[in-house]
Design a protein around this motif. Sequence first.
Motif, mmCIF file in Angstrom:
data_model
loop_
_atom_site.group_PDB
_atom_site.id
_atom_site.type_symbol
_atom_site.label_atom_id
_atom_site.label_comp_id
_atom_site.label_asym_id
_atom_site.label_seq_id
_atom_site.Cartn_x
_atom_site.Cartn_y
_atom_site.Cartn_z
ATOM 1 N N LEU A 103 0.831 -1.211 0.000
ATOM 2 C CA LEU A 103 0.000 0.000 0.000
ATOM 3 C C LEU A 103 0.860 1.254 0.000
ATOM 4 C CD1 LEU A 103 -2.836 -1.041 2.466
ATOM 5 C CD2 LEU A 103 -3.086 -0.564 0.017
ATOM 6 N N ASP A 104 1.921 1.253 0.797
ATOM 7 C CA ASP A 104 2.829 2.407 0.811
ATOM 8 C C ASP A 104 3.375 2.673 -0.591
ATOM 9 O OD1 ASP A 104 2.642 3.002 3.549
ATOM 10 O OD2 ASP A 104 4.308 1.669 4.073
ATOM 11 N N ALA A 105 3.843 1.620 -1.261
ATOM 12 C CA ALA A 105 4.425 1.775 -2.597
ATOM 13 C C ALA A 105 3.380 2.227 -3.621
ATOM 14 C CB ALA A 105 5.074 0.461 -3.042
ATOM 15 N N LEU A 106 2.187 1.626 -3.580
ATOM 16 C CA LEU A 106 1.134 2.006 -4.528
ATOM 17 C C LEU A 106 0.714 3.465 -4.333
ATOM 18 C CD1 LEU A 106 -1.130 -1.165 -4.462
ATOM 19 C CD2 LEU A 106 0.092 -0.273 -6.450
ATOM 20 N N CYS A 107 0.507 3.856 -3.107
ATOM 21 C CA CYS A 107 0.071 5.235 -2.844
ATOM 22 C C CYS A 107 1.151 6.235 -3.224
ATOM 23 C CB CYS A 107 -0.316 5.398 -1.371
ATOM 24 S SG CYS A 107 -1.914 4.666 -0.989
ATOM 25 N N ARG A 108 2.377 5.963 -2.855
ATOM 26 C CA ARG A 108 3.485 6.865 -3.174
ATOM 27 C C ARG A 108 3.685 6.951 -4.693
ATOM 28 N NH1 ARG A 108 6.508 4.854 0.265
ATOM 29 N NH2 ARG A 108 7.440 3.225 -0.995
ATOM 30 N N GLY A 109 3.620 5.801 -5.364
ATOM 31 C CA GLY A 109 3.875 5.762 -6.799
ATOM 32 C C GLY A 109 2.772 6.353 -7.646
ATOM 33 N N LYS A 110 1.525 6.147 -7.252
ATOM 34 C CA LYS A 110 0.417 6.578 -8.097
ATOM 35 C C LYS A 110 -0.180 7.925 -7.678
ATOM 36 C CE LYS A 110 -3.429 4.995 -10.642
ATOM 37 N NZ LYS A 110 -3.922 3.897 -11.381
ATOM 38 N N TYR A 111 -0.190 8.201 -6.378
ATOM 39 C CA TYR A 111 -0.882 9.396 -5.899
ATOM 40 C C TYR A 111 0.051 10.429 -5.262
ATOM 41 C CZ TYR A 111 -4.654 6.121 -6.631
ATOM 42 O OH TYR A 111 -5.488 5.206 -7.190
ATOM 43 N N GLY A 112 1.289 10.077 -5.039
ATOM 44 C CA GLY A 112 2.261 11.013 -4.475
ATOM 45 C C GLY A 112 1.807 11.614 -3.163
ATOM 46 N N ASP A 113 1.836 12.936 -3.089
ATOM 47 C CA ASP A 113 1.461 13.640 -1.860
ATOM 48 C C ASP A 113 -0.042 13.687 -1.632
ATOM 49 O OD1 ASP A 113 4.113 14.148 -1.325
ATOM 50 O OD2 ASP A 113 4.092 16.150 -2.227
ATOM 51 N N ASP A 114 -0.843 13.196 -2.586
ATOM 52 C CA ASP A 114 -2.295 13.209 -2.438
ATOM 53 C C ASP A 114 -2.823 12.014 -1.672
ATOM 54 O OD1 ASP A 114 -2.569 15.606 -3.783
ATOM 55 O OD2 ASP A 114 -2.835 14.642 -5.735
ATOM 56 N N ALA A 115 -1.944 11.126 -1.237
ATOM 57 C CA ALA A 115 -2.386 9.940 -0.495
ATOM 58 C C ALA A 115 -1.373 9.601 0.581
ATOM 59 C CB ALA A 115 -2.566 8.751 -1.434
ATOM 60 N N SER A 116 -1.880 9.055 1.669
ATOM 61 C CA SER A 116 -0.999 8.588 2.737
ATOM 62 C C SER A 116 -1.584 7.302 3.316
ATOM 63 C CB SER A 116 -0.860 9.652 3.826
ATOM 64 O OG SER A 116 -2.115 9.939 4.407
ATOM 65 N N VAL A 117 -0.712 6.508 3.895
ATOM 66 C CA VAL A 117 -1.125 5.268 4.553
ATOM 67 C C VAL A 117 -0.810 5.427 6.031
ATOM 68 C CG1 VAL A 117 -0.836 2.765 4.694
ATOM 69 C CG2 VAL A 117 -0.590 3.922 2.483
ATOM 70 N N VAL A 118 -1.811 5.222 6.861
ATOM 71 C CA VAL A 118 -1.636 5.252 8.314
ATOM 72 C C VAL A 118 -1.729 3.811 8.799
ATOM 73 C CG1 VAL A 118 -2.498 6.135 10.508
ATOM 74 C CG2 VAL A 118 -2.681 7.536 8.437
ATOM 75 N N HIS A 119 -0.683 3.343 9.450
ATOM 76 C CA HIS A 119 -0.620 1.968 9.952
ATOM 77 C C HIS A 119 -1.133 1.933 11.388
ATOM 78 C CE1 HIS A 119 2.036 0.505 6.641
ATOM 79 N NE2 HIS A 119 2.189 1.816 6.525
ATOM 80 N N HIS A 120 -2.157 1.126 11.611
ATOM 81 C CA HIS A 120 -2.738 0.961 12.949
ATOM 82 C C HIS A 120 -2.487 -0.475 13.395
ATOM 83 C CE1 HIS A 120 -5.031 4.723 12.502
ATOM 84 N NE2 HIS A 120 -5.362 4.294 11.291
ATOM 85 N N MET A 121 -1.835 -0.633 14.530
ATOM 86 C CA MET A 121 -1.621 -1.964 15.091
ATOM 87 C C MET A 121 -2.705 -2.234 16.120
ATOM 88 S SD MET A 121 0.767 -3.707 13.825
ATOM 89 C CE MET A 121 1.041 -3.097 12.186
ATOM 90 N N MET A 122 -3.284 -3.412 16.044
ATOM 91 C CA MET A 122 -4.417 -3.761 16.887
ATOM 92 C C MET A 122 -4.005 -4.112 18.315
ATOM 93 S SD MET A 122 -7.021 -3.236 15.012
ATOM 94 C CE MET A 122 -8.359 -4.129 15.772
#
Length: 126
Positions: free
Chosen positions: A23-42
């Motif tokens: 997800l990090d790679a897809l968001c960075r590669g396709k959407y750049g600064d318009d997307a971010s991934v927030v990792h939540h550990m349960m």
Amino acid sequence: MQMTVHLFGKPGCSMCELMGKRLDALCRGKYGDDASVVHHMMDDEESIVLFCLARELNPSRIPSFYVSEGDGESPLARPEGEERGELETRTIVGLQTDWSNGGEVEIGELERTLENGHRILSSGHN
């Protein structure tokens, strides 16, 4: 329009780590600064609350994620002046792991889910 992916995983889960990297790679590669991934550990209270409020996600199908509008802040944050009512997340689309096939989520599924979220957010129909 800013898109945030909220990924829920468990500590020590290799599939959770793999999905996070993808997800990090897809968001960075396709959407750049318009997307971010927030990792939540349960393993912390805030992540569990956010997971439960998503309503569409099943705890037996982690790793899972949902897409929401925002800049990576808590999806519980409300715009200034908005009424405070029932807590909710602003979930647009999501994806859960299907463990019946060994838990492998294909990269195409991740791409399609992100595309759907981006399309919905871009159209203003959220």
